[in-house]
Design a protein around this motif. Sequence first.
Motif, PDB file in Angstrom:
ATOM      1  N   TRP A  36       0.734  -1.280   0.120  1.00  0.00           N
ATOM      2  CA  TRP A  36      -0.080  -0.168   0.078  1.00  0.00           C
ATOM      3  C   TRP A  36       0.905   1.418  -0.075  1.00  0.00           C
ATOM      4  O   TRP A  36       1.973   1.237   0.816  1.00  0.00           O
ATOM      5  CB  TRP A  36      -0.746   0.140   1.162  1.00  0.00           C
ATOM      6  N   ALA A  37       0.323   2.151  -0.754  1.00  0.00           N
ATOM      7  CA  ALA A  37       1.302   3.513  -1.018  1.00  0.00           C
ATOM      8  C   ALA A  37       0.571   4.601  -1.044  1.00  0.00           C
ATOM      9  O   ALA A  37      -0.675   4.519  -1.711  1.00  0.00           O
ATOM     10  CB  ALA A  37       2.307   3.373  -1.802  1.00  0.00           C
ATOM     11  N   THR A  38       1.022   5.866  -0.792  1.00  0.00           N
ATOM     12  CA  THR A  38       0.167   7.069  -1.174  1.00  0.00           C
ATOM     13  C   THR A  38       0.257   7.306  -2.738  1.00  0.00           C
ATOM     14  O   THR A  38       1.014   6.883  -3.249  1.00  0.00           O
ATOM     15  CB  THR A  38       1.053   8.238  -0.371  1.00  0.00           C
ATOM     16  N   PRO A  39      -0.805   8.231  -2.899  1.00  0.00           N
ATOM     17  CA  PRO A  39      -0.673   8.537  -4.380  1.00  0.00           C
ATOM     18  C   PRO A  39       0.305   9.375  -4.586  1.00  0.00           C
ATOM     19  O   PRO A  39       1.023  10.112  -3.809  1.00  0.00           O
ATOM     20  CB  PRO A  39      -2.046   9.569  -4.517  1.00  0.00           C
ATOM     21  N   GLY A  40       0.851   9.477  -6.041  1.00  0.00           N
ATOM     22  CA  GLY A  40       2.066  10.420  -6.117  1.00  0.00           C
ATOM     23  C   GLY A  40       2.900   9.700  -7.259  1.00  0.00           C
ATOM     24  O   GLY A  40       2.712   8.585  -7.630  1.00  0.00           O
ATOM     25  N   GLY A  41       3.808  10.492  -7.617  1.00  0.00           N
ATOM     26  CA  GLY A  41       4.793   9.972  -8.663  1.00  0.00           C
ATOM     27  C   GLY A  41       5.876  10.773  -8.910  1.00  0.00           C
ATOM     28  O   GLY A  41       5.914  12.076  -8.178  1.00  0.00           O
ATOM     29  N   GLY A  42       6.698  10.499  -9.727  1.00  0.00           N
ATOM     30  CA  GLY A  42       7.946  11.216 -10.218  1.00  0.00           C
ATOM     31  C   GLY A  42       7.474  12.292 -10.922  1.00  0.00           C
ATOM     32  O   GLY A  42       6.555  12.512 -11.423  1.00  0.00           O
ATOM     33  N   LEU A  43       8.525  13.618 -10.792  1.00  0.00           N
ATOM     34  CA  LEU A  43       8.321  14.849 -11.316  1.00  0.00           C
ATOM     35  C   LEU A  43       8.684  14.690 -12.945  1.00  0.00           C
ATOM     36  O   LEU A  43       9.480  13.710 -13.469  1.00  0.00           O
ATOM     37  CB  LEU A  43       9.458  15.799 -10.725  1.00  0.00           C
ATOM     38  N   ASP A  44       7.909  15.235 -13.715  1.00  0.00           N
ATOM     39  CA  ASP A  44       8.168  15.628 -15.151  1.00  0.00           C
ATOM     40  C   ASP A  44       9.140  16.493 -15.433  1.00  0.00           C
ATOM     41  O   ASP A  44       9.446  17.211 -14.542  1.00  0.00           O
ATOM     42  CB  ASP A  44       6.758  16.045 -15.732  1.00  0.00           C
ATOM     43  N   GLU A  45       9.952  16.479 -16.650  1.00  0.00           N
ATOM     44  CA  GLU A  45      11.098  17.463 -16.969  1.00  0.00           C
ATOM     45  C   GLU A  45      10.679  18.749 -16.481  1.00  0.00           C
ATOM     46  O   GLU A  45       9.371  19.092 -17.151  1.00  0.00           O
ATOM     47  CB  GLU A  45      11.424  17.410 -18.273  1.00  0.00           C
ATOM     48  N   GLY A  46      11.245  19.573 -15.839  1.00  0.00           N
ATOM     49  CA  GLY A  46      11.043  20.764 -15.398  1.00  0.00           C
ATOM     50  C   GLY A  46       9.863  21.255 -14.611  1.00  0.00           C
ATOM     51  O   GLY A  46       9.516  22.459 -14.298  1.00  0.00           O
ATOM     52  N   GLU A  47       9.246  20.340 -14.194  1.00  0.00           N
ATOM     53  CA  GLU A  47       8.215  20.467 -13.205  1.00  0.00           C
ATOM     54  C   GLU A  47       8.740  20.725 -11.757  1.00  0.00           C
ATOM     55  O   GLU A  47       9.730  20.136 -11.369  1.00  0.00           O
ATOM     56  CB  GLU A  47       7.232  19.213 -13.327  1.00  0.00           C
ATOM     57  N   SER A  48       7.963  21.620 -11.042  1.00  0.00           N
ATOM     58  CA  SER A  48       8.137  21.650  -9.535  1.00  0.00           C
ATOM     59  C   SER A  48       7.542  20.645  -8.761  1.00  0.00           C
ATOM     60  O   SER A  48       6.706  20.043  -9.139  1.00  0.00           O
ATOM     61  CB  SER A  48       7.813  23.057  -9.123  1.00  0.00           C
ATOM     62  N   PHE A  49       8.014  20.238  -7.570  1.00  0.00           N
ATOM     63  CA  PHE A  49       7.192  19.442  -6.588  1.00  0.00           C
ATOM     64  C   PHE A  49       5.726  19.825  -6.336  1.00  0.00           C
ATOM     65  O   PHE A  49       5.212  18.959  -6.438  1.00  0.00           O
ATOM     66  CB  PHE A  49       8.283  19.353  -5.251  1.00  0.00           C
ATOM     67  N   VAL A  50       5.479  20.863  -6.181  1.00  0.00           N
ATOM     68  CA  VAL A  50       4.215  21.378  -5.938  1.00  0.00           C
ATOM     69  C   VAL A  50       3.370  21.068  -7.190  1.00  0.00           C
ATOM     70  O   VAL A  50       2.257  20.710  -7.179  1.00  0.00           O
ATOM     71  CB  VAL A  50       4.268  22.851  -5.452  1.00  0.00           C
TER      72      VAL A  50
END
Length: 145
Positions: A36-50
């Motif tokens: 089980w894990a939280t929603p989310g994933g890797g950043l796209d190129e040039g994308e901020s964490f927010v």
Amino acid sequence: MRQRPSARLLVLDPDDRVLLFRFRFDTGPLAGTTYWATPGGGLDEGESFVDAARRELREETGIEAEVVEAVAVRHTQFRLSTGEMVAAEERYFLVRAFAEIDISRNPDPVERAFISEARWWTIDELTQSVETIFPENIAEMLGKA
């Protein structure tokens, strides 16, 4: 080892239960693995964490919500479904959900193949569960959020 910055979401409902997805791998390098894990994933190129947190929230749950700043950071290493090992910097964002989630419209075919269930968990359920849950210290993260 490739670096993989990612935005993860601590999505809480009005009863302070946290949303987790059940990942189940029947084939490939992770065959036989369930967690089980939280929603989310890797950043796209040039994308901020927010920005990544907002995108992941929308893609994986159908929820549009305010995402401001990370409430926790985790550094870990893990194997992707492709078998590749990555070093991840995960930033966790707290989001309050007041709408129904819809995981069926996730545009990522890989995630649709491995996410088998969504469930809202209480803190007690998290701390008493024998299931594998990531991050391992999620109850502590939620207690500080």
